[in-house]
Design a protein around this motif. Structure first.
Motif, mmCIF file in Angstrom:
data_model
loop_
_atom_site.group_PDB
_atom_site.id
_atom_site.type_symbol
_atom_site.label_atom_id
_atom_site.label_comp_id
_atom_site.label_asym_id
_atom_site.label_seq_id
_atom_site.Cartn_x
_atom_site.Cartn_y
_atom_site.Cartn_z
ATOM 1 N N LEU A 74 -2.304 9.462 12.062
ATOM 2 C CA LEU A 74 -1.505 10.248 11.119
ATOM 3 C C LEU A 74 -1.940 9.988 9.680
ATOM 4 O O LEU A 74 -1.974 10.909 8.847
ATOM 5 C CB LEU A 74 -0.024 9.926 11.295
ATOM 6 C CG LEU A 74 0.608 10.346 12.629
ATOM 7 C CD1 LEU A 74 2.028 9.808 12.736
ATOM 8 C CD2 LEU A 74 0.601 11.863 12.778
ATOM 9 N N THR A 75 -2.276 8.736 9.389
ATOM 10 C CA THR A 75 -2.695 8.390 8.026
ATOM 11 C C THR A 75 -4.064 8.968 7.707
ATOM 12 O O THR A 75 -4.295 9.459 6.596
ATOM 13 C CB THR A 75 -2.705 6.866 7.850
ATOM 14 O OG1 THR A 75 -1.412 6.344 8.167
ATOM 15 C CG2 THR A 75 -3.056 6.491 6.419
ATOM 16 N N ALA A 76 -4.983 8.912 8.662
ATOM 17 C CA ALA A 76 -6.303 9.518 8.446
ATOM 18 C C ALA A 76 -6.166 10.999 8.120
ATOM 19 O O ALA A 76 -6.888 11.536 7.273
ATOM 20 C CB ALA A 76 -7.180 9.308 9.672
ATOM 21 N N TYR A 93 -4.524 5.534 1.081
ATOM 22 C CA TYR A 93 -4.393 6.020 2.454
ATOM 23 C C TYR A 93 -5.505 5.452 3.347
ATOM 24 O O TYR A 93 -5.261 5.135 4.527
ATOM 25 C CB TYR A 93 -4.443 7.546 2.486
ATOM 26 C CG TYR A 93 -3.112 8.230 2.232
ATOM 27 C CD1 TYR A 93 -1.976 7.898 2.975
ATOM 28 C CD2 TYR A 93 -2.992 9.219 1.261
ATOM 29 C CE1 TYR A 93 -0.759 8.530 2.750
ATOM 30 C CE2 TYR A 93 -1.770 9.852 1.030
ATOM 31 C CZ TYR A 93 -0.661 9.506 1.777
ATOM 32 O OH TYR A 93 0.547 10.135 1.550
ATOM 33 N N ALA A 94 -6.719 5.333 2.822
ATOM 34 C CA ALA A 94 -7.814 4.766 3.609
ATOM 35 C C ALA A 94 -7.520 3.320 3.979
ATOM 36 O O ALA A 94 -7.747 2.893 5.124
ATOM 37 C CB ALA A 94 -9.126 4.867 2.828
ATOM 38 N N VAL A 138 0.836 -1.204 0.000
ATOM 39 C CA VAL A 138 0.000 0.000 0.000
ATOM 40 C C VAL A 138 0.871 1.254 0.000
ATOM 41 O O VAL A 138 0.515 2.276 -0.609
ATOM 42 C CB VAL A 138 -1.000 -0.017 1.171
ATOM 43 C CG1 VAL A 138 -0.339 0.314 2.499
ATOM 44 C CG2 VAL A 138 -2.152 0.948 0.915
ATOM 45 N N ASN A 139 2.022 1.201 0.635
ATOM 46 C CA ASN A 139 2.927 2.345 0.578
ATOM 47 C C ASN A 139 3.503 2.523 -0.824
ATOM 48 O O ASN A 139 3.718 3.658 -1.281
ATOM 49 C CB ASN A 139 4.027 2.215 1.623
ATOM 50 C CG ASN A 139 3.575 2.655 3.006
ATOM 51 O OD1 ASN A 139 3.121 3.778 3.191
ATOM 52 N ND2 ASN A 139 3.673 1.768 3.985
ATOM 53 N N GLY A 172 -17.463 9.185 -1.275
ATOM 54 C CA GLY A 172 -16.902 7.880 -1.559
ATOM 55 C C GLY A 172 -15.401 7.918 -1.793
ATOM 56 O O GLY A 172 -14.901 8.740 -2.566
ATOM 57 N N ILE A 173 -14.680 7.005 -1.144
ATOM 58 C CA ILE A 173 -13.230 6.907 -1.286
ATOM 59 C C ILE A 173 -12.841 5.676 -2.104
ATOM 60 O O ILE A 173 -12.004 5.758 -2.999
ATOM 61 C CB ILE A 173 -12.545 6.870 0.102
ATOM 62 C CG1 ILE A 173 -12.827 8.175 0.858
ATOM 63 C CG2 ILE A 173 -11.041 6.647 -0.040
ATOM 64 C CD1 ILE A 173 -12.271 8.207 2.270
ATOM 65 N N PHE A 174 -13.452 4.538 -1.801
ATOM 66 C CA PHE A 174 -13.257 3.351 -2.632
ATOM 67 C C PHE A 174 -14.525 2.519 -2.601
ATOM 68 O O PHE A 174 -15.090 2.271 -1.531
ATOM 69 C CB PHE A 174 -12.071 2.509 -2.168
ATOM 70 C CG PHE A 174 -11.834 1.304 -3.038
ATOM 71 C CD1 PHE A 174 -11.551 1.453 -4.394
ATOM 72 C CD2 PHE A 174 -11.897 0.013 -2.523
ATOM 73 C CE1 PHE A 174 -11.354 0.351 -5.215
ATOM 74 C CE2 PHE A 174 -11.690 -1.092 -3.332
ATOM 75 C CZ PHE A 174 -11.417 -0.929 -4.682
#
Length: 474
Positions: free
Chosen positions: A230-232, A212-213, A185-186, A260-262
């Motif tokens: 931190l990621t949120a 990121y989600a 994911v990174n 919507g994000i995904f």
């Protein structure tokens, strides 16, 4: 199961036999990625179109007294019930098997291997090539994260061919699988853009926000709430997503909303499912073909406890028949009817909403509560509540973490999150509330929330071992 026409997700997966001649240009790479999304959609729609919800909602306090074949066992977490090996269509067998996940993973492994070999000048831009490769890494991370939440330890395969060659592969520790997810994911984050090449791809193809989600959810599942928070913030600070007015709450489930994000695309005019969550949770007048009670009845006690504020717009807009003994959730009521051979068939056009803004906001609130940053946590929690038309939460700090899980229950009811939210609640606080004595504290501590592997898989793969809690029960 699905009815669809020529859309992005109708692209067929690429076979090993065509690899040597297939990967020539951007269009080929795009088709390869489309195959990965199509296989993920197939996976989340297995078991009569219900897998996503049968994993994430059915075995929780959202439902009670489910009597539908096999789904009663799934709901009550009696996952060890015997199923004949020949009954490959049995919902319990399909839920206990992970074949379809690995088909999707093999497809994206192929994309990860071959897209970099396509010359740069065969793409419209370097951004296009990076986005396609980023989508592949995202999809692999998502599939493995989803599997490890279901089964814990699972075989980790990052090369093409091993699955097709039926190589015996043991289960890797969940920590090893999650480490691979973090790496993937990174990588996806480094490759993906925020914007979409085409507006029609909004949310149904991964972008940087999707990655990121996913990363935030991986950290939350690991209990790494510092990194989760931190990621949120990476998502929230971008201001790429906006809340949908709760007056128009149902627009979220039609798909591609500003929130919507995904999502998994299946809401288009030429898409949709005949058998899915709408068929099991709706009834007349929202589903005209069912004039009786909903097949999966909601737990009225849970509804009363969760939606304790009469001004909650999520309840007034996303539920119906609430004064009856059989209330229903109408999030998935975007239905058309098809006439054919004197049979009227309802087709539901609702995207599967995986991640959305309110989910990430509440995940941030959860992280802050876990980090004892109570005032900051309350601020985020109350922001979501205010959007829904309800007042600030005024309980004690000692109850804040549970209150946020309950708020996720209100906000994300029947969106595939509840089971995993309750697992995190149990891990963090020891509070077990799956409902109707579905899981005791001792069973939870012994890992009952991880699914067993179907014995048929253990015949195929000699190196597999059974999920520890279920090893003496199957």
């Amino acid at each position: 199961m699905a009815t669809s026409c020529k859309k992005f997700l109708d692209e067929k997966p690429i076979s090993t036999s065509t690899d040597i001649t297939f990967w020539k240009n951007e269009n080929d790479a795009d088709k390869g990625i489309a195959g990965g999304y199509a296989l993920l959609r197939k996976t989340l729609n297995k078991a009569n179109g219900l897998a996503f919800y049968a994993y994430g909602d059915l075995p929780t306090d959202e439902f009670t007294s489910v009597t539908s074949y096999r789904f009663d066992n799934i709901s009550t977490i009696r996952w060890s019930i015997a199923v004949a090996a020949a009954e490959t269509g049995d919902p319990m067998m399909q839920m206990r098997r992970y074949d379809s996940f690995y088909s999707a993973i093999d497809q994206v492994n192929r994309c990860i291997k071959f897209i970099p070999t396509i010359p740069d000048d065969k793409f419209s831009s370097s951004t296009s090539k990076n986005n396609l490769l980023g989508e592949a890494y995202f999809l692999r991370a998502f599939n493995y994260f989803y599997m490890t939440r279901i089964w814990g330890d699972v075989p980790l395969v990052t090369q093409t061919g091993a699955i097709a060659d039926a190589v015996d592969i043991p289960r890797n520790k969940a920590s090893e699988v999650l480490a691979q997810c973090l790496s993937d994911v990174n990588m996806a984050i480094s490759l993906l853009s925020w914007d979409y090449a085409n507006a029609t791809n909004r949310a149904v193809r991964a972008n940087k926000g999707s990655a990121y989600a996913l990363l935030a959810h991986i950290y939350a599942w690991q209990g790494d709430y510092q990194n989760c928070n931190l990621t949120a913030d990476k998502i929230i600070g971008q201001n790429f997503y906006q809340y949908v007015s709760r007056d128009s709450y149902l627009n979220i489930y039609k798909g591609k909303s500003t929130e919507g994000i995904f999502e998994i695309a299946q809401s288009g005019e030429n898409e949709g499912n005949v058998f899915n969550i709408a068929n099991y949770t709706l009834k007349s007048p929202y589903l005209t073909t069912n004039t009786g009670n909903a097949i999966f009845p909601l737990n009225t006690i849970t509804l009363k406890n969760l939606f304790d504020d009469p001004d909650d717009e999520r309840y007034s807009n996303a539920f119906a028949l609430t004064n009856s003994t059989d209330p229903i959730c109408i999030k998935y009521s975007n239905i058309t009817y098809v006439n054919g051979q004197n049979v009227i068939t309802p087709v539901a056009h609702n995207n599967i909403i995986i991640f959305r803004l309110a989910d990430i906001k509440l995940l941030k609130a959860e992280a802050l509560a876990a980090l004892n940053q109570f005032d900051q946590s309350r601020t985020v929690l109350n922001e979501v509540r205010e959007i829904a038309g309800v007042g600030a939460w005024n309980g004690a700090n000692s109850n804040l973490f549970e209150a946020i899980i309950d708020e996720r229950g209100r906000e994300l009811f029947l969106e595939g999150h509840r089971f995993y939210d309750l697992v995190r609640l149990g891990r963090k606080t020891g509070i077990i509330k799956f409902g109707d004595d579905k899981m005791s504290k001792s069973d939870f501590d012994a890992g009952k929330y991880y699914w067993p592997i179907d014995p048929a898989l253990m015949v195929i793969n000699k190196k597999l071992t059974q999920t520890p809690f279920w090893s003496s029960k199957m």
